[in-house]
Design an enzyme around this catalytic site. Structure first.
Site, PDB file in Angstrom:
ATOM      1  N   ASP A  50       0.840  -1.197   0.000  1.00 28.38           N
ATOM      2  CA  ASP A  50       0.000   0.000   0.000  1.00 28.38           C
ATOM      3  C   ASP A  50       0.876   1.249   0.000  1.00 28.38           C
ATOM      4  O   ASP A  50       1.564   1.537   0.972  1.00 28.38           O
ATOM      5  CB  ASP A  50      -0.895  -0.010   1.244  1.00 28.38           C
ATOM      6  CG  ASP A  50      -1.839   1.188   1.286  1.00 28.38           C
ATOM      7  OD1 ASP A  50      -2.995   1.035   0.849  1.00 28.38           O
ATOM      8  OD2 ASP A  50      -1.427   2.265   1.767  1.00 28.38           O
ATOM      9  N   TYR A  55       3.051   9.681  -0.566  1.00 30.80           N
ATOM     10  CA  TYR A  55       4.108   9.021   0.215  1.00 30.80           C
ATOM     11  C   TYR A  55       5.471   9.250  -0.447  1.00 30.80           C
ATOM     12  O   TYR A  55       6.505   8.971   0.157  1.00 30.80           O
ATOM     13  CB  TYR A  55       3.865   7.517   0.325  1.00 30.80           C
ATOM     14  CG  TYR A  55       2.636   7.104   1.090  1.00 30.80           C
ATOM     15  CD1 TYR A  55       1.808   8.028   1.733  1.00 30.80           C
ATOM     16  CD2 TYR A  55       2.278   5.762   1.163  1.00 30.80           C
ATOM     17  CE1 TYR A  55       0.678   7.631   2.414  1.00 30.80           C
ATOM     18  CE2 TYR A  55       1.146   5.352   1.856  1.00 30.80           C
ATOM     19  CZ  TYR A  55       0.348   6.290   2.475  1.00 30.80           C
ATOM     20  OH  TYR A  55      -0.775   5.877   3.146  1.00 30.80           O
ATOM     21  N   LYS A  80      -2.696   5.997  -4.303  1.00 36.05           N
ATOM     22  CA  LYS A  80      -3.758   6.943  -3.975  1.00 36.05           C
ATOM     23  C   LYS A  80      -3.520   8.285  -4.676  1.00 36.05           C
ATOM     24  O   LYS A  80      -2.377   8.727  -4.806  1.00 36.05           O
ATOM     25  CB  LYS A  80      -3.814   7.166  -2.453  1.00 36.05           C
ATOM     26  CG  LYS A  80      -3.868   5.882  -1.639  1.00 36.05           C
ATOM     27  CD  LYS A  80      -3.829   6.164  -0.143  1.00 36.05           C
ATOM     28  CE  LYS A  80      -3.649   4.888   0.660  1.00 36.05           C
ATOM     29  NZ  LYS A  80      -2.253   4.397   0.633  1.00 36.05           N
ATOM     30  N   HIS A 113      -7.462   9.839  -1.830  1.00 35.22           N
ATOM     31  CA  HIS A 113      -6.692   9.808  -0.581  1.00 35.22           C
ATOM     32  C   HIS A 113      -7.336  10.641   0.526  1.00 35.22           C
ATOM     33  O   HIS A 113      -7.429  10.205   1.671  1.00 35.22           O
ATOM     34  CB  HIS A 113      -5.259  10.288  -0.851  1.00 35.22           C
ATOM     35  CG  HIS A 113      -4.278   9.914   0.208  1.00 35.22           C
ATOM     36  ND1 HIS A 113      -2.913   9.922  -0.002  1.00 35.22           N
ATOM     37  CD2 HIS A 113      -4.439   9.507   1.492  1.00 35.22           C
ATOM     38  CE1 HIS A 113      -2.295   9.539   1.104  1.00 35.22           C
ATOM     39  NE2 HIS A 113      -3.202   9.287   2.030  1.00 35.22           N
TER      40      HIS A 113
END
Length: 289
Positions: A50, A55, A80, A113
């Site tokens: 994930d 990120y 996301k 997200h």
């Protein structure tokens, strides 16, 4: 595919299957650390990774998958869409960027997200990308019951998942009632309470850990699996990474499950409805091409 993962594949409302235990890479740096962590997780038996545009480590995730020696079809990848790419045209750009950074032809699950702004426009672009096979499943994240009811009725198709904070102290009972109506799966981030000492030292949990010869984290994760959640435990410790998969050699009784359910406080550490949160998140994370 690893035998442990075969024991708990979950079928989503679109017919696709997702491993119930995933490995999250939030706050693991790109350019080496995320690559090493994903390789370690895949070696330990994880087949569900994930990540997210925000990120900033999609490149490392993609590289680790390619270098793992495991076929792409055996690994479930989630990413996301970030706030700056919401709206129909922005989302098309964001999806293309994630595919490019991962260096993949498709993403297994792609999520909204943060639930602010032109979510319906972004969702339309995600539905189109799904129809073209670039995204296999689509879902949302951080949607409270109020936010869910404000956006999802505008969607042509229902999300496959809603990824939210969830653990024994915050069991999302009201939200789960809403999701169950459309067979939408709850994905739990912070499934171990982000190191909450009160949770990890709770006597109900420590007692069960002693009974089953497991650590408290494994008891918590087993409870969540039995509740039907998709869970995303995160660790940089190789022993703990492997331990978070060792959940299939014991089972909590219904009485024990009821004891765990009584631990719910109804409160989490993150409030998606907090005033000004969209602006705070937008200023904190900026994704550039």
């Amino acid at each position: 595919m690893d035998k442990n993962m075969n024991k708990n594949m979950i079928t989503l409302n679109d017919g696709n299957q997702i491993p119930a235990v995933g490995f999250g890479v939030f706050m693991i740096e790109n350019g080496g650390p995320a690559y090493d962590a994903v390789l370690a997780a895949l070696k330990a038996g994880y087949r569900h990774i994930d990540t997210a545009a925000a990120y900033f480590n999609e490149e490392d995730v993609g590289r680790a998958v390619r270098d793992s020696g495991i076929s792409r079809e055996e690994i479930f990848i989630t990413s996301k869409l970030w706030l700056q790419d919401y709206g129909y045209e922005g989302a098309k750009k964001g999806i293309a960027r994630s595919l490019r950074k991962l260096d993949m032809d498709y993403i297994d699950l792609y999520l909204i997200h943060q639930p602010y702004g032109d979510v319906p426009g972004a969702w339309k672009a995600m539905e189109e990308a799904k129809a073209k096979g670039r995204l296999r499943s689509i879902g949302v994240s951080n949607m409270t019951p109020k936010i869910w009811n404000s956006f999802v009725p505008q969607f042509t198709t229902k999300p496959a998942v809603n990824q939210v904070e969830c653990n024994p102290f915050f069991q999302q009972k009201e939200l789960r009632q809403i999701l169950e109506k459309d067979d939408v799966r709850l994905e739990a981030w912070y499934p171990l309470g982000h190191g909450n000492e009160k949770l990890l030292k709770n006597p109900v949990i420590t007692g069960l850990a002693e009974k089953y010869g497991k650590n408290v984290g494994q008891v918590i994760l087993r409870f969540e699996l039995q509740e039907g959640f998709i869970i995303l435990p995160k660790s940089a410790n190789p022993e703990r990474i492997a331990g978070n998969l060792a959940l299939y050699d014991f089972e909590l009784t219904e009485t024990e499950m009821e004891e765990m359910r009584t631990l719910d406080t109804g409160k989490g550490s993150h409030d998606p409805e907090a005033e000004g949160l969209r602006e705070t998140l937008m200023s904190a994370y900026k994704i550039e091409d």
